[in-house]
Design a protein around this motif. Sequence first.
Motif, PDB file in Angstrom:
ATOM      1  N   UNK A   1     -17.905  -7.641   8.313  1.00  0.00           N
ATOM      2  CA  UNK A   1     -16.986  -6.882   9.171  1.00  0.00           C
ATOM      3  C   UNK A   1     -17.612  -6.661  10.542  1.00  0.00           C
ATOM      4  N   UNK A   2     -18.877  -6.275  10.575  1.00  0.00           N
ATOM      5  CA  UNK A   2     -19.564  -6.055  11.851  1.00  0.00           C
ATOM      6  C   UNK A   2     -19.659  -7.354  12.651  1.00  0.00           C
ATOM      7  N   UNK A   3     -19.943  -8.462  11.980  1.00  0.00           N
ATOM      8  CA  UNK A   3     -20.005  -9.753  12.683  1.00  0.00           C
ATOM      9  C   UNK A   3     -18.660 -10.112  13.301  1.00  0.00           C
ATOM     10  N   UNK A   4     -17.588  -9.902  12.541  1.00  0.00           N
ATOM     11  CA  UNK A   4     -16.257 -10.190  13.081  1.00  0.00           C
ATOM     12  C   UNK A   4     -15.953  -9.306  14.284  1.00  0.00           C
TER      13      UNK A   4
ATOM     14  N   UNK B   1       0.863  -1.179   0.000  1.00  0.00           N
ATOM     15  CA  UNK B   1       0.000   0.000   0.000  1.00  0.00           C
ATOM     16  C   UNK B   1       0.902   1.232   0.000  1.00  0.00           C
ATOM     17  N   UNK B   2       0.704   2.121  -0.965  1.00  0.00           N
ATOM     18  CA  UNK B   2       1.468   3.362  -0.990  1.00  0.00           C
ATOM     19  C   UNK B   2       0.651   4.528  -0.454  1.00  0.00           C
ATOM     20  N   UNK B   3      -0.665   4.481  -0.631  1.00  0.00           N
ATOM     21  CA  UNK B   3      -1.572   5.459  -0.047  1.00  0.00           C
ATOM     22  C   UNK B   3      -2.773   4.692   0.488  1.00  0.00           C
ATOM     23  N   UNK B   4      -2.931   4.682   1.791  1.00  0.00           N
ATOM     24  CA  UNK B   4      -4.006   3.908   2.423  1.00  0.00           C
ATOM     25  C   UNK B   4      -5.362   4.562   2.198  1.00  0.00           C
ATOM     26  N   UNK B   5      -6.393   3.781   2.395  1.00  0.00           N
ATOM     27  CA  UNK B   5      -7.765   4.299   2.335  1.00  0.00           C
ATOM     28  C   UNK B   5      -7.927   5.376   3.402  1.00  0.00           C
ATOM     29  N   UNK B   6      -8.721   6.382   3.094  1.00  0.00           N
ATOM     30  CA  UNK B   6      -8.888   7.504   4.016  1.00  0.00           C
ATOM     31  C   UNK B   6      -9.909   7.232   5.109  1.00  0.00           C
ATOM     32  N   UNK B   7     -10.726   6.189   4.931  1.00  0.00           N
ATOM     33  CA  UNK B   7     -11.722   5.834   5.938  1.00  0.00           C
ATOM     34  C   UNK B   7     -12.052   4.353   5.827  1.00  0.00           C
ATOM     35  N   UNK B   8     -12.528   3.756   6.892  1.00  0.00           N
ATOM     36  CA  UNK B   8     -12.906   2.347   6.824  1.00  0.00           C
ATOM     37  C   UNK B   8     -14.302   2.194   6.224  1.00  0.00           C
ATOM     38  N   UNK B   9     -14.636   1.011   5.711  1.00  0.00           N
ATOM     39  CA  UNK B   9     -15.985   0.795   5.175  1.00  0.00           C
ATOM     40  C   UNK B   9     -17.059   0.747   6.270  1.00  0.00           C
TER      41      UNK B   9
ATOM     42  N   UNK C   1     -20.104  -3.226  -0.924  1.00  0.00           N
ATOM     43  CA  UNK C   1     -21.207  -4.184  -0.791  1.00  0.00           C
ATOM     44  C   UNK C   1     -21.633  -4.376   0.662  1.00  0.00           C
ATOM     45  N   UNK C   2     -22.932  -4.442   0.866  1.00  0.00           N
ATOM     46  CA  UNK C   2     -23.479  -4.619   2.213  1.00  0.00           C
ATOM     47  C   UNK C   2     -23.013  -5.936   2.831  1.00  0.00           C
ATOM     48  N   UNK C   3     -22.778  -6.961   2.006  1.00  0.00           N
ATOM     49  CA  UNK C   3     -22.286  -8.242   2.533  1.00  0.00           C
ATOM     50  C   UNK C   3     -20.936  -8.051   3.221  1.00  0.00           C
TER      51      UNK C   3
ATOM     52  N   UNK D   1     -19.681 -14.628  -1.101  1.00  0.00           N
ATOM     53  CA  UNK D   1     -20.444 -14.024  -2.200  1.00  0.00           C
ATOM     54  C   UNK D   1     -19.632 -12.969  -2.937  1.00  0.00           C
ATOM     55  N   UNK D   2     -18.562 -12.491  -2.314  1.00  0.00           N
ATOM     56  CA  UNK D   2     -17.721 -11.446  -2.906  1.00  0.00           C
ATOM     57  C   UNK D   2     -16.348 -11.949  -3.321  1.00  0.00           C
ATOM     58  N   UNK D   3     -16.005 -13.155  -2.923  1.00  0.00           N
ATOM     59  CA  UNK D   3     -14.640 -13.672  -3.122  1.00  0.00           C
ATOM     60  C   UNK D   3     -14.310 -13.845  -4.605  1.00  0.00           C
ATOM     61  N   UNK D   4     -13.138 -13.361  -4.956  1.00  0.00           N
ATOM     62  CA  UNK D   4     -12.649 -13.498  -6.325  1.00  0.00           C
ATOM     63  C   UNK D   4     -11.635 -14.646  -6.318  1.00  0.00           C
ATOM     64  N   UNK D   5     -11.962 -15.692  -7.042  1.00  0.00           N
ATOM     65  CA  UNK D   5     -11.099 -16.871  -7.077  1.00  0.00           C
ATOM     66  C   UNK D   5      -9.992 -16.696  -8.110  1.00  0.00           C
TER      67      UNK D   5
END
Length: 192
Positions: free
Chosen positions: A152-155, A5-13, A145-147, A185-189
């Motif tokens: 994240x909230x469950x974890x 990562x050279x520039x991190x995200x500015x906020x969490x999802x 995505x809401x999923x 449902x979001x995983x990219x194989x």
Amino acid sequence: MGLAVTTAATQPPVSLAEAKEHLRVDHDVDDALIVSLVRAAVEYAQSYTKRQFVLATFDYTIDQFPPGTSIVMPRSPLSSVTSVSYIDSDGASQAFTTDDWSAKTDTIRGSVQLGYGKSWPDTRCVVDAVTVRFIAGYASVAEVPEAAKAAIKLMVGHWYEHRESVIVGTTATQLPLAVDALLDTLRILEAH
């Protein structure tokens, strides 16, 4: 091969307020812990799904250009590619001009595509001879995505309640099955 990562995200999802609402926490004592748990959950979810939830800039390094006509990016969705650089056979750093490649951002696995009639340049036989700088992530938190947000909230909820990997006198605590079910449902194989 590496990803930095050279520039991190500015906020969490998932914001601190959203996490606290999910946890039903109405005090500030555990704010630092909750922020840390959100970060860990986001890292896990992004690694598991191979997605970047909020825009960030990365350097993707590989040892040489691939034999085909594309370099597949390790994080989706691909927003843009800033540059492609390489170490030439003489050991000098070179920029691969944008006239010779284009970014393919309209597919699940974004990529750098070699231009028609073009070929990859020769590189020196060294580790990480090719660097692709790219931006990946959804344009706004609202587009995540809401999923992903639910997982994240469950974890966070699970880790907040079970702060040790095993609690004496109980069964071992693992992440709820719903986390992986949501993230699957979001995983990219990987393509084979």
